[in-house]
Design a protein around this motif. Structure first.
Motif, mmCIF file in Angstrom:
data_model
loop_
_atom_site.group_PDB
_atom_site.id
_atom_site.type_symbol
_atom_site.label_atom_id
_atom_site.label_comp_id
_atom_site.label_asym_id
_atom_site.label_seq_id
_atom_site.Cartn_x
_atom_site.Cartn_y
_atom_site.Cartn_z
ATOM 1 N N THR A 79 -5.119 9.369 3.297
ATOM 2 C CA THR A 79 -6.068 8.287 3.076
ATOM 3 C C THR A 79 -5.994 7.258 4.194
ATOM 4 O OG1 THR A 79 -4.551 6.875 1.826
ATOM 5 C CG2 THR A 79 -5.792 8.526 0.564
ATOM 6 N N ASP A 80 -7.043 6.456 4.298
ATOM 7 C CA ASP A 80 -7.016 5.342 5.232
ATOM 8 C C ASP A 80 -6.379 4.135 4.546
ATOM 9 O OD1 ASP A 80 -8.989 4.217 3.563
ATOM 10 O OD2 ASP A 80 -10.616 4.587 4.979
ATOM 11 N N ALA A 81 -6.351 3.016 5.218
ATOM 12 C CA ALA A 81 -5.699 1.810 4.688
ATOM 13 C C ALA A 81 -6.376 1.281 3.428
ATOM 14 C CB ALA A 81 -5.670 0.720 5.755
ATOM 15 N N GLN A 82 -7.642 1.635 3.206
ATOM 16 C CA GLN A 82 -8.361 1.195 2.004
ATOM 17 C C GLN A 82 -8.240 2.193 0.858
ATOM 18 O OE1 GLN A 82 -9.901 1.018 5.209
ATOM 19 N NE2 GLN A 82 -9.109 -1.058 5.235
ATOM 20 N N VAL A 105 -9.234 5.449 0.954
ATOM 21 C CA VAL A 105 -10.305 6.428 0.972
ATOM 22 C C VAL A 105 -9.762 7.699 1.625
ATOM 23 C CG1 VAL A 105 -12.610 6.974 1.864
ATOM 24 C CG2 VAL A 105 -12.088 4.658 1.063
ATOM 25 N N ARG A 143 0.845 -1.200 0.000
ATOM 26 C CA ARG A 143 0.000 0.000 0.000
ATOM 27 C C ARG A 143 0.878 1.248 0.000
ATOM 28 N NH1 ARG A 143 -4.912 1.120 -1.213
ATOM 29 N NH2 ARG A 143 -5.604 -0.764 -0.239
ATOM 30 N N GLN A 157 -12.565 7.414 -3.034
ATOM 31 C CA GLN A 157 -11.417 6.531 -3.272
ATOM 32 C C GLN A 157 -10.337 7.321 -4.008
ATOM 33 O OE1 GLN A 157 -11.342 3.265 -2.208
ATOM 34 N NE2 GLN A 157 -9.219 3.169 -2.845
#
Length: 103
Positions: A91-94, A96, A3, A51
């Protein structure tokens, strides 16, 4: 690790001049007027909750009036110097967007 590498690659792609110039409609506000390239984060707040994509980074950069932008994941290592012409997209881990700020 993957990531962080992806987020770093995304930032490099945006800084290299990648942009989406297609005719797609956008809810992004117009670029900040006459700010001499300084970032105005409120112009990029539309990105929160979306996203992260290279196109979104570029739209947010333009809307903030910033000269450059970087996407930052929760585990990315970053420099802490303040740059008034840079937009930070957190952003977060996903992937977003959770926050936008200048610096």
């Amino acid at each position: 690790m993957f990531r962080a590498s992806l987020m770093s690659l995304l930032a490099v792609a945006v800084l290299a001049g990648c942009s989406n110039t297609g005719g797609s409609s956008s809810t992004a506000p117009e670029a900040a007027a006459n700010n001499d390239g300084r970032c105005e984060a409120r112009g990029a707040e539309f990105a929160v909750g979306k996203q992260i994509t290279p196109a979104l980074v570029e739209q947010a950069r333009k809307a903030s009036g910033a000269q450059m932008a970087r996407a930052l994941g929760p585990r990315d290592v970053v420099t802490l110097e303040y740059r008034s012409e840079r937009l930070n997209i957190n952003t977060d881990a996903q992937g977003v967007v959770t926050r936008v700020n200048c610096g």
